[in-house]
Design an enzyme around this catalytic site. Structure first.
Site, PDB file in Angstrom:
ATOM      1  N   GLU A 172      -3.157   7.705  -4.404  1.00 56.01           N
ATOM      2  CA  GLU A 172      -3.006   6.394  -3.766  1.00 56.01           C
ATOM      3  C   GLU A 172      -2.706   5.305  -4.790  1.00 56.01           C
ATOM      4  O   GLU A 172      -3.347   5.253  -5.838  1.00 56.01           O
ATOM      5  CB  GLU A 172      -4.311   6.058  -3.037  1.00 56.01           C
ATOM      6  CG  GLU A 172      -4.307   4.717  -2.316  1.00 56.01           C
ATOM      7  CD  GLU A 172      -5.690   4.364  -1.768  1.00 56.01           C
ATOM      8  OE1 GLU A 172      -5.919   4.576  -0.569  1.00 56.01           O
ATOM      9  OE2 GLU A 172      -6.541   3.897  -2.560  1.00 56.01           O
ATOM     10  N   TYR A 219       0.869  -1.191   0.000  1.00 52.29           N
ATOM     11  CA  TYR A 219       0.000   0.000   0.000  1.00 52.29           C
ATOM     12  C   TYR A 219       0.895   1.226   0.000  1.00 52.29           C
ATOM     13  O   TYR A 219       1.877   1.296   0.743  1.00 52.29           O
ATOM     14  CB  TYR A 219      -0.903   0.004   1.239  1.00 52.29           C
ATOM     15  CG  TYR A 219      -1.768   1.251   1.295  1.00 52.29           C
ATOM     16  CD1 TYR A 219      -2.991   1.287   0.639  1.00 52.29           C
ATOM     17  CD2 TYR A 219      -1.336   2.395   1.959  1.00 52.29           C
ATOM     18  CE1 TYR A 219      -3.774   2.436   0.644  1.00 52.29           C
ATOM     19  CE2 TYR A 219      -2.110   3.546   1.966  1.00 52.29           C
ATOM     20  CZ  TYR A 219      -3.322   3.561   1.315  1.00 52.29           C
ATOM     21  OH  TYR A 219      -4.084   4.698   1.315  1.00 52.29           O
TER      22      TYR A 219
END
Lengths: 379, 286
Positions: A189, A101
């Site tokens: 992101e 992530y």
């Protein structure tokens, strides 16, 4: 403003972040053709502006072009969380070793951008954050200095990334910082950033949110706005700089200031009514804006009464009153209207509305009670 | 006594010749605020308010000529960051930014720069400050509040007026009212102001007006429990707002269940704060 995955990844790519080969399709036929170009093994991904697409069945792996066509047909007829799928992204499939992530976002508490990374990337990242917060690594970025390379390296070490990947990881981090900074993003992101079996780092998925206030200096991004998923009234409201959200009740509300608008809804509910909308006409609203606001409220057939709660400060009550008169003349509303004007130029405003056949109120509680009664009578 | 602004405030107005700037300068001067000058680049040497207030080309020249100790900003959002940097570089210790819609990235840069310079910023996207009977530095209508011993601090604009007005109707006055603004990145938070009220001899109790989104109210609750000796009453706007919907303010986003009105009310009540059901009820709780 949210961007789609394919839009986000296109931007990433421009900043040197590796992404899978792929293109967007709006028909199954197109999806098949793209899959053929990519050699058959592809992922077909629904493009809607909500999370949890994979879990809803909106992301599927195809082993050849024929299956890609079949899956695209299926996904293009889906609705995900109430949103119809209108586009699919067809990406070449990657063989994945690890999912990371990786994101940069605004951190309210520190008043700084923050880089967030975790070795436990993928669809369950929120659960990881809630249950094992020690697996989430954060690096705060001085907005005046920008992200420094050593910070990216420190993060690579902290998520136990093997040394061979540090250089590429740092490049991606610096690229993502440039994306975030140059697009006035509130979120950039990559989830997941994958290590492939052939030892490459690739941004498999991307999500971006852009600060609406910055769109004046981001004309290219402003054009990317997908309004397919907004209610028509919300699009119309945006044109006039009004903040509008449709709700399910029957009392239309027009208020100046977001806090007071929410409060007016709260007080309507407290006295047994249901608000039909949230509408903030903003500071310094002029009569044009007010008239547009009234038209938008009255297009909702559920509305049985309208509450105007204006506490003048930067907004002048006489301007608002003029707007109400213009709109009444134009729309000829048939529902009762409750109006409360207090603050800057309230006296002048009240005088303008004297002959407008409106119910007047002194306090907010009084105004809410009167609009709840009026709506009940209108049923 | 009061906090932040009083009779000794020497105020300049950035954007004084603009529509909003001029309107509110007139209102502030009429209230009795000591407005010593204004700034509009390119209009230095002119005067406003019938020759009573001089206009300067820069904050530096305004400060040199008037010895201003506070500035209020009324310029459009795209110019507001520059206005704040300019004020800080000119050595003004207190900046009040009324402007709505400032880009968050710009605000992060401004806030970090101002922190280095030890400059106090109120706002942006706020109604400013009012010390009733002494100084009005902002857009809060002067006639809705009377002098008194209640400190008022709020994230909202017009909702603050609502509370001040309800207080006045009950004969309750304010020491100072501080609108900190609803943006996610701003200059001054609840705790900063609560601390000032705690140390202000004129303030005996406090009204705190919050709204959904973020966790500033929760942090304030911790501070109240640990440090405040003065009683605090509160109201939280957005109790009926549907989760996940954006209600205009950048700050009013409910993120993953955090920052809901219910969470905030629970935290405040646990800290001994009385929470009102509607804003007109707050004054009766003190």
């Amino acid at each position: 403003m949210k961007l789609h995955e394919y839009q986000s990844k296109n931007i990433f790519s421009k900043y040197g972040i590796p992404i899978p080969k792929g293109r967007v399709a709006t028909t199954a036929q197109e999806a098949k053709q793209i899959a053929e170009e990519l050699g058959g093994r592809v992922v077909v991904k629904s493009q809607v502006l909500v999370g949890g697409r994979g879990k809803a069945g909106g992301v599927k792996l195809a082993k050849d072009a024929a299956e890609a066509e079949q899956l695209a047909t299926q996904i293009l007829s889906m609705e995900i969380k109430g949103l119809p799928v209108r586009k699919v992204l067809v990406d070449e499939a990657s063989a994945i070793d690890q999912e990371i992530y990786f994101a940069i976002t605004d951190d309210r508490a520190s008043k700084k951008p923050v880089l967030i990374a975790s070795a436990a990337g993928g669809v369950d990242i929120e659960e990881v954050a809630a249950k094992t917060p020690e697996k989430i690594i954060k690096a705060y970025i001085d907005p005046l200095l920008g992200l420094r390379e050593y910070q990216a390296r420190d993060v690579a070490v902290a998520i136990d990334l093997p040394r061979d990947y540090w250089k590429d990881f740092t490049k991606i981090a610096m690229g993502l910082w440039e994306v975030y900074k140059n697009t006035d993003a509130s979120l950039a992101e990559i989830n997941p950033l994958v290590i492939t079996k052939d030892k490459k780092l690739i941004a498999l998925d991307g999500k971006m949110m852009i600060d609406d206030n910055a769109l004046f200096r981001q004309p290219d991004l402003a054009e990317m706005r997908d309004t397919d998923e907004d209610a028509p009234a919300e699009i119309e409201a945006r044109k006039y700089g009004l903040s509008f959200i449709k709700l399910d009740g029957d009392i239309g509300c027009m208020v100046n200031g977001a806090g007071l608008a929410m409060t007016s809804m709260d007080v309507i509910k407290l006295f047994g009514g249901e608000p039909a909308n949230f509408l903030d006409v903003g500071g310094g609203a002029d009569s044009k804006k007010v008239a547009a606001a009234m038209r938008i409220i009255l297009t909702d057939q559920n509305v049985k009464a309208v509450l105007f709660n204006i506490f003048g400060g930067i907004t002048r009550c006489d301007e608002v009153a003029r707007g109400i008169l213009v709109a009444m003349d134009e729309v000829k509303p048939s529902v009762p209207m409750v109006v409360r004007l207090v603050g800057t130029n309230a006296e002048e405003g009240r005088k303008l509305l004297e002959n407008a056949n409106m119910i007047t109120a002194e306090t907010l509680a009084d105004a809410a009670k009167k609009s709840v009664e009026a709506a009940k009578k209108g049923k | 006594m009061s906090i932040l602004v009083d009779k000794n405030t020497r105020l300049i107005v950035q954007g004084i010749t603009g529509n909003e700037g001029l309107f509110h300068t007139t209102q502030m001067a009429a209230y009795g605020t000591n407005v010593v000058g204004g700034v509009t680049p390119g209009k230095g040497g002119e005067w406003v308010l019938d020759g009573k207030i001089p206009v300067f080309d820069s904050v530096k020249s305004a400060k040199d000529a008037t010895d201003a100790n506070a500035t209020i900003i009324f310029v459009p959002a795209r110019f507001a960051p520059d206005a704040m940097f300019e004020a800080a570089d000119a050595g003004i210790p207190l900046i009040i930014c009324i402007t709505e819609g400032v880009v968050i990235h710009d605000m992060m840069r401004v806030r970090n720069y101002l922190d280095q310079k030890k400059v106090r910023l109120i706002g942006p996207n706020c109604p400013g400050l009012l010390t009733p009977g002494e100084a009005k530095v902002g857009i809060i209508p002067g006639d809705i509040a009377i002098p008194g011993n209640v400190g008022v601090v709020s994230r909202s604009g017009t909702l603050t007026y609502e509370v001040l007005y309800a207080m006045k109707n009950l004969g309750m006055g304010a020491s100072t009212c501080v609108g900190i603004g609803g943006d996610p990145v701003n200059g001054t938070n609840f705790i900063d102001v609560l601390e000032m009220f705690e140390h202000d001899p004129k303030t005996e109790k406090v009204n705190m007006i919050g709204e959904i989104g973020g966790n500033e109210e929760e942090k304030a609750a911790d501070f109240i429990a640990a440090k405040m000796t003065k009683p605090v009453a509160s109201f939280i706007a957005g109790q009926t707002a549907p989760p996940g919907k954006r209600m205009g303010h950048a700050g009013a986003i409910i993120e993953g269940g955090a920052g809901t009105a219910a969470d905030k009310i629970k935290a405040l009540e646990a800290a001994g704060v009385k929470v009102a059901k509607h804003p007109e009820e707050i004054p009766t709780l003190l």
